[in-house]
Scaffold this active site. Structure first.
Site, PDB file in Angstrom:
ATOM      1  N   LYS A  49       7.869  22.905 -14.286  1.00  0.00           N
ATOM      2  CA  LYS A  49       7.096  21.689 -14.032  1.00  0.00           C
ATOM      3  C   LYS A  49       6.600  21.846 -12.555  1.00  0.00           C
ATOM      4  CE  LYS A  49       5.824  17.105 -15.093  1.00  0.00           C
ATOM      5  NZ  LYS A  49       5.918  15.819 -15.482  1.00  0.00           N
ATOM      6  N   ASN A  51       0.711  18.951 -21.893  1.00  0.00           N
ATOM      7  CA  ASN A  51       0.402  18.035 -23.192  1.00  0.00           C
ATOM      8  C   ASN A  51       0.535  18.622 -24.538  1.00  0.00           C
ATOM      9  OD1 ASN A  51      -0.211  15.827 -21.405  1.00  0.00           O
ATOM     10  ND2 ASN A  51      -2.131  16.604 -21.002  1.00  0.00           N
ATOM     11  N   LYS A 101       3.603  11.129 -11.662  1.00  0.00           N
ATOM     12  CA  LYS A 101       2.919  10.317 -12.384  1.00  0.00           C
ATOM     13  C   LYS A 101       3.539   9.011 -12.606  1.00  0.00           C
ATOM     14  CE  LYS A 101      -0.018  13.036 -15.659  1.00  0.00           C
ATOM     15  NZ  LYS A 101      -0.063  13.303 -17.105  1.00  0.00           N
ATOM     16  N   ARG A 113       0.812  -1.182  -0.002  1.00  0.00           N
ATOM     17  CA  ARG A 113       0.000   0.183  -0.065  1.00  0.00           C
ATOM     18  C   ARG A 113       0.793   1.175  -0.038  1.00  0.00           C
ATOM     19  NH1 ARG A 113      -2.916  -3.278   3.862  1.00  0.00           N
ATOM     20  NH2 ARG A 113      -4.770  -4.080   2.760  1.00  0.00           N
ATOM     21  N   GLU A 143      10.778  17.756 -24.730  1.00  0.00           N
ATOM     22  CA  GLU A 143      10.285  18.161 -23.739  1.00  0.00           C
ATOM     23  C   GLU A 143      10.710  19.729 -23.260  1.00  0.00           C
ATOM     24  OE1 GLU A 143       7.549  16.544 -22.668  1.00  0.00           O
ATOM     25  OE2 GLU A 143       7.748  14.538 -23.121  1.00  0.00           O
ATOM     26  N   ARG A 173      -2.210  21.915 -15.232  1.00  0.00           N
ATOM     27  CA  ARG A 173      -1.163  20.792 -15.469  1.00  0.00           C
ATOM     28  C   ARG A 173      -1.413  20.247 -17.011  1.00  0.00           C
ATOM     29  NH1 ARG A 173       1.164  15.963 -11.930  1.00  0.00           N
ATOM     30  NH2 ARG A 173       2.603  15.143 -13.648  1.00  0.00           N
ATOM     31  N   HIS A 226       1.330  11.363 -28.919  1.00  0.00           N
ATOM     32  CA  HIS A 226       1.159   9.862 -28.517  1.00  0.00           C
ATOM     33  C   HIS A 226       0.470   9.049 -29.535  1.00  0.00           C
ATOM     34  CE1 HIS A 226       0.645  11.251 -24.002  1.00  0.00           C
ATOM     35  NE2 HIS A 226       1.836  10.738 -24.214  1.00  0.00           N
ATOM     36  N   HIS A 283       1.594  16.509 -27.446  1.00  0.00           N
ATOM     37  CA  HIS A 283       1.333  15.165 -26.930  1.00  0.00           C
ATOM     38  C   HIS A 283      -0.008  14.573 -27.758  1.00  0.00           C
ATOM     39  CE1 HIS A 283       4.437  16.078 -24.350  1.00  0.00           C
ATOM     40  NE2 HIS A 283       4.457  14.674 -23.775  1.00  0.00           N
ATOM     41  N   HIS A 297       9.240   8.594 -27.140  1.00  0.00           N
ATOM     42  CA  HIS A 297       8.401   9.409 -26.905  1.00  0.00           C
ATOM     43  C   HIS A 297       8.991  10.790 -27.119  1.00  0.00           C
ATOM     44  CE1 HIS A 297       5.380  11.206 -24.354  1.00  0.00           C
ATOM     45  NE2 HIS A 297       6.275  12.114 -23.613  1.00  0.00           N
ATOM     46  N   GLU A 330      -4.011  16.867 -12.551  1.00  0.00           N
ATOM     47  CA  GLU A 330      -4.381  17.329 -14.032  1.00  0.00           C
ATOM     48  C   GLU A 330      -5.783  17.542 -14.277  1.00  0.00           C
ATOM     49  OE1 GLU A 330      -1.714  15.564 -17.216  1.00  0.00           O
ATOM     50  OE2 GLU A 330      -3.591  15.392 -18.309  1.00  0.00           O
TER      51      GLU A 330
HETATM   52  N1  LIG Z   1       5.421  10.182 -15.646  1.00  0.00           N
HETATM   53  C1  LIG Z   1       5.717  11.247 -16.465  1.00  0.00           C
HETATM   54  O1  LIG Z   1       5.117  12.329 -16.173  1.00  0.00           O
HETATM   55  C2  LIG Z   1       6.093  10.778 -17.692  1.00  0.00           C
HETATM   56  C3  LIG Z   1       6.543  12.188 -18.584  1.00  0.00           C
HETATM   57  C4  LIG Z   1       7.122  12.004 -20.030  1.00  0.00           C
HETATM   58  C5  LIG Z   1       7.598  10.558 -20.299  1.00  0.00           C
HETATM   59  N2  LIG Z   1       7.233   9.485 -19.527  1.00  0.00           N
HETATM   60  C6  LIG Z   1       7.619   8.266 -19.742  1.00  0.00           C
HETATM   61  O2  LIG Z   1       9.098   8.037 -19.881  1.00  0.00           O
HETATM   62  C7  LIG Z   1       9.602   7.153 -20.544  1.00  0.00           C
HETATM   63  C8  LIG Z   1      10.724   7.497 -21.542  1.00  0.00           C
HETATM   64  O3  LIG Z   1      11.634   7.869 -20.725  1.00  0.00           O
HETATM   65  P1  LIG Z   1      13.135   8.107 -21.380  1.00  0.00           P
HETATM   66  O4  LIG Z   1      12.999   8.901 -22.515  1.00  0.00           O
HETATM   67  O5  LIG Z   1      13.973   8.378 -20.148  1.00  0.00           O
HETATM   68  O6  LIG Z   1      13.442   6.402 -21.867  1.00  0.00           O
HETATM   69  P2  LIG Z   1      13.939   5.063 -21.079  1.00  0.00           P
HETATM   70  O7  LIG Z   1      14.016   5.152 -19.690  1.00  0.00           O
HETATM   71  O8  LIG Z   1      13.825   3.918 -22.052  1.00  0.00           O
HETATM   72  O9  LIG Z   1      15.580   5.497 -21.213  1.00  0.00           O
HETATM   73  C9  LIG Z   1      16.158   5.405 -22.534  1.00  0.00           C
HETATM   74  C10 LIG Z   1      17.445   4.699 -22.611  1.00  0.00           C
HETATM   75  O10 LIG Z   1      18.521   5.209 -22.264  1.00  0.00           O
HETATM   76  C11 LIG Z   1      19.370   4.352 -21.508  1.00  0.00           C
HETATM   77  N3  LIG Z   1      19.924   5.217 -20.205  1.00  0.00           N
HETATM   78  C12 LIG Z   1      19.283   5.660 -19.353  1.00  0.00           C
HETATM   79  N4  LIG Z   1      20.076   6.297 -18.654  1.00  0.00           N
HETATM   80  C13 LIG Z   1      21.230   6.399 -19.263  1.00  0.00           C
HETATM   81  C14 LIG Z   1      22.262   6.919 -19.144  1.00  0.00           C
HETATM   82  N5  LIG Z   1      22.848   7.935 -18.148  1.00  0.00           N
HETATM   83  N6  LIG Z   1      23.476   6.728 -20.147  1.00  0.00           N
HETATM   84  C15 LIG Z   1      23.297   5.924 -21.101  1.00  0.00           C
HETATM   85  N7  LIG Z   1      22.274   5.347 -20.891  1.00  0.00           N
HETATM   86  C16 LIG Z   1      21.168   5.485 -20.377  1.00  0.00           C
HETATM   87  C17 LIG Z   1      18.206   3.222 -20.887  1.00  0.00           C
HETATM   88  O11 LIG Z   1      18.737   2.021 -20.755  1.00  0.00           O
HETATM   89  C18 LIG Z   1      17.304   3.371 -22.331  1.00  0.00           C
HETATM   90  O12 LIG Z   1      17.796   2.287 -23.127  1.00  0.00           O
HETATM   91  C19 LIG Z   1       8.251   6.586 -21.626  1.00  0.00           C
HETATM   92  O13 LIG Z   1       7.565   5.399 -21.176  1.00  0.00           O
HETATM   93  C20 LIG Z   1       7.209   7.791 -21.170  1.00  0.00           C
HETATM   94  O14 LIG Z   1       5.927   7.280 -21.146  1.00  0.00           O
HETATM   95  C21 LIG Z   1       6.679   9.734 -18.194  1.00  0.00           C
HETATM   96 ZN   LIG Z   2       6.163  14.048 -22.626  1.00  0.00          ZN
END
Ligand SMILES: NC(=O)c1ccc[n+]([C@@H]2O[C@H](COP(=O)([O-])OP(=O)(O)OC[C@H]3O[C@@H](n4cnc5c(N)ncnc54)[C@H](O)[C@@H]3O)[C@@H](O)[C@H]2O)c1
Ligand SMILES: [Zn+2]
Length: 366
Positions: A229, A247, A145, A123, A187, A243, A254, A250, A267, A239
């Site tokens: 942010k 988007n 999120k 929990r 972003e 907030r 998306h 997006h 993304h 949101e």
């Molecule tokens: N929660 C939110 O508000 C929010 C907002 C935007 C995106 N997201 C989510 O985030 C995800 C995308 O995140 P991302 O772009 O960070 O991708 P990711 O987490 O897939 O990382 C990208 C790649 O980089 C590698 N990596 C990470 N750090 C590294 C480093 N320092 N050096 C070398 N390689 C490294 C990882 O192993 C991976 O292969 C999506 O699932 C998206 O939906 C969430």
């Molecule tokens: Zn985004």
């Protein structure tokens, strides 16, 4: 060294975002400061673990923490209920109780997944976000999120769950492939367009500095974006109001990701194209003039985006847009710019304009 601190103000759930470089040696002391339990599960992927797990574990152990690393392959497909379940199993087997914490070490995939695990394990146990990609440092680690994907849609199962603190060390960015820097820029440019004309002009002048990871520029941009942010999240955690402007880019973004089955575009790349498409819509609806449109598109075009979007069909993208959990009663809701630094939520009925925007981004020559 921590060089900036940005506060997310949410009453008793308030927390800081620490931004700086070479910060690992003060991590455990910061965990102590925030009263983190001494048993921690470090959730990470195999790429990040090779680079950053050991120093963090060493620092934690030195300060009396008992750490357990949970490592799995990288990639969006890991953001699933079944992966969450294997993490729960590992934590249960090692006897982690309610007085334990989860540390998410990695990009947005890890942050979303480990965040979801922390929100639901027994929990809810304390969570710390240690984002290691540019995108996760400026965006996904902030705001609470958390989610996993479902075969019927991305981020469909999740919770709002705030961390105890966010630890963004720009040193980690040095090992990132250029493609991931590009994703983060998606972003970052978004923040400029939705709420900060000064940031936008800074990016116009310093885009190359950021692409080359010049520390001063990266720190400036990190702190600026985190503050934007944090400000939006503080006003509207779930949101239901302001907030939503995050988007921008997006709605189309998306849909582009989904139309390519999450294999064609990452993304951040989809957000870059989505912002172009949505700025085109704003121009066609006379919300911005041609000069503003040109400024936006010219900045995005300077980002070295190397993707093959011609395989994406407008019909498939439109279908995906219809399935989006944010579409209201079948109408297409967009966040559209009215000038640089300001956006407005608009329901767009004109299918031809939407279609035109998709044709524009999918046929674009680079
Ligand atoms: N929660 C939110 O508000 C929010 C907002 C935007 C995106 N997201 C989510 O985030 C995800 C995308 O995140 P991302 O772009 O960070 O991708 P990711 O987490 O897939 O990382 C990208 C790649 O980089 C590698 N990596 C990470 N750090 C590294 C480093 N320092 N050096 C070398 N390689 C490294 C990882 O192993 C991976 O292969 C999506 O699932 C998206 O939906 C969430
Ligand atoms: Zn985004």
């Amino acid at each position: 060294m921590i060089s900036r601190q940005v506060e997310v103000s949410l009453g008793e759930r308030s927390y800081p975002i620490y931004v700086g470089s070479d910060m690992v040696s003060s991590f455990a002391a910061t965990c102590d400061h925030h009263g983190l339990p001494k048993h921690v599960a470090l959730v990470t992927d195999s790429t990040v673990s090779k680079l950053y797990l050991k120093p963090l574990e060493k620092n934690l152990r030195h300060f009396g923490y008992q750490t357990m690393a949970i490592v799995f392959p990288p990639g969006e497909q890991q953001k699933s209920l079944s992966r969450a379940n294997t993490i729960f199993s590992a934590m249960l087997k090692s006897g982690l109780g309610r007085k334990s914490a989860v540390i998410a070490l990695g990009g947005g995939v890890i942050g979303d997944l480990a965040g979801f695990v922390a929100a639901t394990y027994k929990r809810g146990v304390p969570l710390v976000q240690v984002p290691t990609t540019l995108l996760s440092q400026v965006d996904s680690s902030i705001g609470g999120k958390t989610a996993v994907n479902h075969p019927l849609g991305k981020n469909m199962i999740g919770a709002f769950y705030q961390p105890k603190f966010v630890w963004a060390d720009i040193e980690c960015l040095k090992t990132l492939p250029l493609r991931e820097i590009v994703c983060g820029l998606g972003e970052i440019i978004k923040y400029g367009i939705i709420s900060d004309a000064e940031l936008f002009s800074y990016l116009e002048k310093n885009l190359d500095q950021i692409l080359n990871l010049k520390p001063e520029s990266v720190l400036h941009v990190q702190a600026t974006c985190s503050a934007i942010k944090a400000g939006l999240v503080s006003q509207d955690e779930r949101e239901s109001g302001v907030r939503v402007i995050l988007n921008f880019g997006h709605t189309v973004g998306h849909a582009l990701e989904a139309a390519g089955k999450y294999k064609v575009l990452k993304h951040g790349e989809a957000v870059l194209l989505g912002m172009m498409a949505e700025s085109y819509i704003a121009r066609e609806l006379a919300m911005i003039d041609r000069d503003v449109y040109a400024k936006i598109v010219n900045l995005i075009r300077r980002v070295p985006l190397k993707v093959h979007v011609k395989v994406l069909r407008s019909k498939k993208i439109l279908e995906a847009m219809g399935r989006d959990k944010k579409s209201v009663g079948g109408k297409r809701r967009f966040v559209l710019p009215t000038r640089i630094g300001h956006v407005k939520v608009v329901e767009v009925q004109d299918q031809q304009v939407i279609r035109g925007s998709l044709d524009m981004v999918t046929n674009r020559e680079r």
